[in-house]
Design a protein around this motif. Structure first.
Motif, PDB file in Angstrom:
ATOM      1  N   UNK A   1     -53.724 -63.026  31.179  1.00 30.63           N
ATOM      2  CA  UNK A   1     -54.559 -64.455  31.786  1.00 30.63           C
ATOM      3  C   UNK A   1     -55.176 -65.153  30.468  1.00 30.63           C
ATOM      4  N   UNK A   2     -55.476 -64.460  29.538  1.00 31.35           N
ATOM      5  CA  UNK A   2     -55.645 -65.179  28.131  1.00 31.35           C
ATOM      6  C   UNK A   2     -55.184 -64.596  27.167  1.00 31.35           C
TER       7      UNK A   2
ATOM      8  N   UNK B   1     -55.886 -70.791  41.905  1.00 31.59           N
ATOM      9  CA  UNK B   1     -55.978 -72.142  42.298  1.00 31.59           C
ATOM     10  C   UNK B   1     -55.891 -72.900  41.060  1.00 31.59           C
ATOM     11  N   UNK B   2     -55.804 -74.218  41.366  1.00 30.98           N
ATOM     12  CA  UNK B   2     -55.284 -75.322  40.463  1.00 30.98           C
ATOM     13  C   UNK B   2     -56.259 -75.296  39.300  1.00 30.98           C
ATOM     14  N   UNK B   3     -57.508 -75.156  39.529  1.00 34.92           N
ATOM     15  CA  UNK B   3     -58.446 -75.042  38.619  1.00 34.92           C
ATOM     16  C   UNK B   3     -58.411 -73.961  37.446  1.00 34.92           C
ATOM     17  N   UNK B   4     -57.816 -72.860  37.925  1.00 30.30           N
ATOM     18  CA  UNK B   4     -57.775 -71.644  37.115  1.00 30.30           C
ATOM     19  C   UNK B   4     -56.451 -71.705  36.218  1.00 30.30           C
ATOM     20  N   UNK B   5     -55.550 -72.295  36.857  1.00 37.49           N
ATOM     21  CA  UNK B   5     -54.426 -72.725  36.131  1.00 37.49           C
ATOM     22  C   UNK B   5     -54.446 -73.677  35.064  1.00 37.49           C
TER      23      UNK B   5
ATOM     24  N   UNK C   1     -48.074 -79.209  37.316  1.00 35.69           N
ATOM     25  CA  UNK C   1     -49.252 -80.161  37.228  1.00 35.69           C
ATOM     26  C   UNK C   1     -50.138 -79.919  36.102  1.00 35.69           C
ATOM     27  N   UNK C   2     -50.669 -78.924  35.821  1.00 37.48           N
ATOM     28  CA  UNK C   2     -51.499 -78.631  34.881  1.00 37.48           C
ATOM     29  C   UNK C   2     -50.971 -79.039  33.256  1.00 37.48           C
TER      30      UNK C   2
ATOM     31  N   UNK D   1     -49.400 -63.119  35.814  1.00 37.40           N
ATOM     32  CA  UNK D   1     -50.879 -63.531  35.947  1.00 37.40           C
ATOM     33  C   UNK D   1     -51.065 -64.526  37.127  1.00 37.40           C
ATOM     34  N   UNK D   2     -49.965 -65.063  37.801  1.00 44.02           N
ATOM     35  CA  UNK D   2     -50.069 -66.112  38.665  1.00 44.02           C
ATOM     36  C   UNK D   2     -49.633 -65.369  40.144  1.00 44.02           C
TER      37      UNK D   2
END
Length: 522
Positions: free
Chosen positions: A43-44, A67-71, A103-104, A61-62
């Motif tokens: 994740x990190x 959600x979009x915020x965590x990505x 998107x990110x 990890x996905x």
């Protein structure tokens, strides 16, 4: 250059596919050097990453469809640590690349590409490693070739200049050498410092600014008195400076400038040239000392009347001596100017054979010049803000007399920069020369009784004395200039004789007072 995302994308066997359009990324994002390729599904993963690396992930990890915020936060962490790109391995954990991840990456400006199932991550890492190895081999080969070319250049008659010129050509940078006094000695290619500035009304000022910046930094390094280097940015260029010579015996500074920093191979070439340049300058310094001693010996031979010996030595080393009649110049140098001035004169001797000879005699810089060499003396004084005294023309057999004239002219020059000629002193007369000595104090002492009387009584004895002497002692002419009666002038002269205790009827006393008036006025 190290491998880049662009060069990885061009490896057809990898079949990588860029998802983020180039025009949606920061400028140069695909051309950033890749230091390493790493894979992780943490994740990190940032604690295990560093700037310039590419991260590969299968997206474990996905799996929980975050959600979009965590990505977005995930991608932001990668960007913050300096990751050059993100590769997503498809068909391993999930089909395709998550839209939220794309998107990110678009929002943050991080290059994102797909790695197909048939391309293992190790193949991507190996491809990047192979390209890096090929680049290192190519740069190492270039470095060896460049050092070989520079070594060959060093064998030319002017090995130092040839080596620096070859270094400039190999690096694609300008190269400048500053002497031990911080003055610009030579630059390659010629005019490069000016040419590196933008065109327009401020171009000339910009060039001067860059030269001044490099000179100040070179002077700072030299004043430290120890081997040192520095890298600064000025005028949109990266400037690298390195001192030459041994600790406490620095011979100069080598400066390089260009639009890009040097890589390891480039620095290796520069290091080799620094060693060559340092050795050359050390040898030149020793040769300069030897040449200086020979020049001093030639000057002594000229002063002792051995023109044949002086001519023979000069012809063998520097060419013909200036033809008679010659003028002698004594040049005053200050601080550490002498070495820089003599180096400049050595160049002038080569460029203008037979027009000047110079030597250092008891700390004085002495020049012998023909009439065609006089402009060189003027240019020298202007270039280094020097003062010089110049004798009248004469033969080498009268060199001692000419040197004495030049020293007298130099003493008469005061603080004015430029050339003072002895002929001008002769035209002004002997008494005008007295104004450069301490005769002024003596003159003021002789006239003190008159100046004190004038101050106390508001009289005009000093003015009367000057006008009377200028009029050869004629009372009527003096009275007319003063606007008084001739008997008043006679009475004032009598009072002057009484105050000074002198009889002004004779020439000697009048001459003494005239000299006192002249020197006291300075």
């Amino acid at each position: 250059m190290l491998p880049t995302l662009r060069s990885l994308m061009r490896q057809r066997e990898l079949a990588l596919h860029l998802l983020t359009p180039e025009d949606a990324l920061p400028a140069g994002a695909l051309d950033a050097a890749i230091e390493w390729v790493h894979s992780s599904d943490l994740d990190d993963p940032t604690p295990f990453l560093s700037a310039g690396q590419v991260l590969l992930s299968t997206g474990t990890q996905f799996e929980a469809a975050p959600g979009a915020e965590s990505v977005f936060a995930y991608v932001q962490r990668l960007r913050d640590v300096g990751v050059a790109g993100l590769g997503f391995g498809t068909e391993v954990v999930r089909a395709g690349t998550p839209d939220a991840l794309l998107d990110a990456c678009l929002q943050i400006g991080l290059p994102l590409f797909e790695v197909p199932y048939r391309t293992p991550f190790i193949a991507v890492a190996r491809a990047a490693s192979d390209m890096a190895a090929e680049e290192r081999f190519a740069r190492r080969s270039w470095s060896l070739g460049a050092q070989r070319a520079i070594a060959i250049a060093a064998l030319r008659p002017d090995g130092l200049s040839a080596s620096l010129e070859e270094l400039s050509r190999q690096l694609g940078h300008w190269v400048a050498l500053f002497n031990a006094n911080g003055a610009l000695d030579r630059v390659f290619p010629a005019g490069a410092l000016a040419a590196s500035q933008p065109a327009g009304p401020a171009a000339a000022a910009g060039a001067d600014g860059l030269v001044d910046t490099v000179r100040r930094e070179a002077t700072r390094l030299l004043r430290r008195g120890q081997r040192a280097s520095s890298t600064i940015t000025a005028g949109g260029e990266t400037l690298t400076l390195q001192t030459l010579g041994r600790r406490e015996q620095l011979r100069g500074v080598l400066a390089l400038g260009g639009s890009s920093e040097l890589d390891q191979a480039g620095n290796e070439v520069v290091t080799a040239v620094i060693a060559l340049a340092g050795l050359a300058l050390e040898q030149n310094h020793s040769l300069d000392r030897a040449r200086g001693q020979i020049r001093a010996a030639v000057l002594r031979a000229l002063r002792h009347g051995d023109l044949a010996l002086a001519t023979s030595v000069s012809d063998g080393l520097w060419g013909e001596l200036p033809a008679e009649p010659v003028r002698c110049a004594v040049v005053e140098t200050r601080g550490g100017q002498l070495d820089a001035v003599t180096e400049h004169l050595e160049a002038l001797v080569v460029e203008h054979p037979g027009r000047l000879f110079f030597a250092v005699d008891d700390g004085r810089l002495v020049l012998c010049l023909g009439e065609d060499g006089l402009p060189l003396l003027t240019e020298l004084c202007s270039a280094f803000a020097l003062r010089a005294g110049l004798s009248e023309p004469g033969a080498y057999s009268d060199l001692d007399r000419a040197m004495a004239q030049a020293e007298q002219a130099l003493a008469r020059a005061g603080d004015a920069v430029g050339v003072s000629e002895f002929g001008e002193i002769a035209r002004d007369g002997v008494l005008s020369y007295l104004t450069t000595t301490d005769a002024g104090a003596i003159g003021r002492s002789v006239l003190q009784p008159l100046s004190e009387h004038d101050a106390a009584q508001h009289s005009e004895l000093l003015r009367t004395l000057r006008l009377w002497l200028e009029q050869n002692g004629q009372l009527d002419a003096t009275a007319q200039l003063l606007g008084v009666h001739r008997h008043t002038v006679r009475a004032r002269i009598a009072q002057i004789e009484k105050l000074l205790g002198r009889d002004l009827s004779g020439f000697q006393e009048r001459a003494e007072l005239w000299a006192a008036l002249l020197v006291a006025a300075e």
